[in-house]
Design a protein around this motif. Structure first.
Motif: not given
Length: 401
Positions: A76-82, A99-105, A120-130
């Protein structure tokens, strides 16, 4: 906010139920906010052969385990845990993107009864906000991470912390298992829990109850190990299992931190026209003679000295046979020679055991000391003994009493 979030989860579950577990699910989350997704066993049960054909009345009782990984990657990505405690429990994907980006799990459900799989496919889009400027982390001792990740439990914890912070504009930033922070595994007994760290953030400054954590008196009580005394107006623990540990509470004021500098831009690696390449200077030469003396010469000299000393002790310090006999008592030497002679005689006699026995009249006469043998036909006198004795000149020299 809680109602809206519940509706989003409800619509997500309905969409998965209609289109099946192979449907693609999309999420859009901001940086610095907690993301939680529950892998429900009932959702994947529709892709497997129903258990009611074999056991009527048991619809959702298949044990399942979930395997999650980033698409085209083994983990998994570094920020995501299961986490999933038991095959009969639901799984959870949770974490806070940085950080912003897109991850397909990719999520694979394995039915432990029939060993069928569903995807199952999970698409996570991370947007940059304050990022929220004021954050606080609390430790909940009587909780485990699987029991905190469901949305209703998060809402209960948030309600207590809103009263403590004195604001409703509060968001959960992160949830971390205490074992990931170096905590000890509890005993498998009732009343022992792993513990959970919950971090929340807000645009509003800390309340007076939270600022008590920064006082010297509070730090002194925590270092002494005494029970921290908190005024009654600061205790907003409606459920005992959601009560926080005050000595492990930390406050973070991110508004005073300097912004991180931007990452350096990576060039093409090609020098501009007209530039001269200046190579680096060679390192200074090194003298290896001292190292050679220490590692080779010195051990060799010590080995030679030890060998010389050992040879002197083994060869030059021996007394010699003559010197030893001169210091030894004569009677003791005689006994020693007698024992050696008798031993040799017994060995010679033992060697003749294999020969057939002969009459005594045909046996040659012999001397036990000299080993001489004489034929019995040399004389007919009956006075000649079969074993002739001979005086030992060495015995005749011994003093007589």
């Amino acid at each position: 906010m809680a109602g809206c979030r519940s509706w989003v989860l409800f619509l997500t579950v309905c969409a998965v139920s209609v289109f099946g577990a192979n449907a693609e699910i999309k999420f859009t989350i901001p940086v610095g906010k907690l993301f939680t997704y529950e892998l429900m066993r009932e959702t994947f049960q529709n892709d497997f052969e129903p258990l009611s054909k074999l056991y009527p009345g048991r619809l959702y009782d298949d044990p399942m385990i979930f395997k999650c990984n980033r698409q085209n990657f083994p983990d998994l990505p570094e920020w995501l845990r299961f986490t999933q405690r038991h095959p009969y429990d639901n799984g959870f994907l949770y974490g806070t993107p940085v950080s912003p980006g897109k991850s397909i799990i990719e999520i694979y459900a394995v039915n432990k009864r029939s060993y069928e799989t569903a995807r199952q496919i999970l698409v996570i889009k991370v947007t940059a906000e304050g990022i929220l400027p004021y954050q606080a982390e609390f430790f909940i001792k009587l909780r485990e991470v699987e029991k905190v990740l469901p949305s209703p439990v998060q809402d209960e914890i948030k309600q207590d912390l809103q009263k403590l912070w004195d604001t409703e504009a509060l968001e959960i930033v992160n949830i971390t298992n205490a074992l990931d922070r170096g905590g000890r595994v509890p005993l498998p007994l009732a009343g022992h829990f792993e513990g959970v760290y919950v971090k929340v953030g807000s645009e509003q400054f800390f309340s007076d109850c939270l600022l008590r954590v920064l006082t010297a008196e509070h730090e002194k009580q925590c270092k002494a190990g005494a029970k921290v005394k908190i005024p009654g107006e600061c205790n907003f623990c409606s459920i005992p299992s959601n009560c926080i540990t005050w000595c492990k509470t930390e406050l973070f004021d991110l508004s005073k931190q300097e912004p991180t500098p931007p990452a350096p831009t990576v060039g093409s690696g090609i020098l501009e026209a007209g530039g001269d390449f200046i190579p680096l200077e060679s390192p200074p030469s090194r003298d290896y003679l001292p190292d050679y003396i220490v590692t080779v010469i010195v051990p060799l000299i010590l080995a030679i000295i030890l060998c010389t000393l050992l040879a002197y002790i083994m060869c030059c310090r021996r007394e010699g046979v003559a010197k030893r006999n001169a210091r030894t008592n004569q009677i003791q030497l005689y006994h020693h020679h007698t024992i050696l002679g008798n031993t040799d005689e017994l060995r010679n006699m033992a060697g003749d055991r294999g020969t057939p026995p002969l009459p005594l009249s045909t046996l040659p006469m012999f001397n036990s000391r000299t080993g001489e043998r004489a034929s019995p036909l040399r004389s007919n006198s009956p006075s000649i003994p079969l074993i002739m004795a001979q005086h030992d000149p060495y015995v005749d020299t011994l003093p007589r009493k």
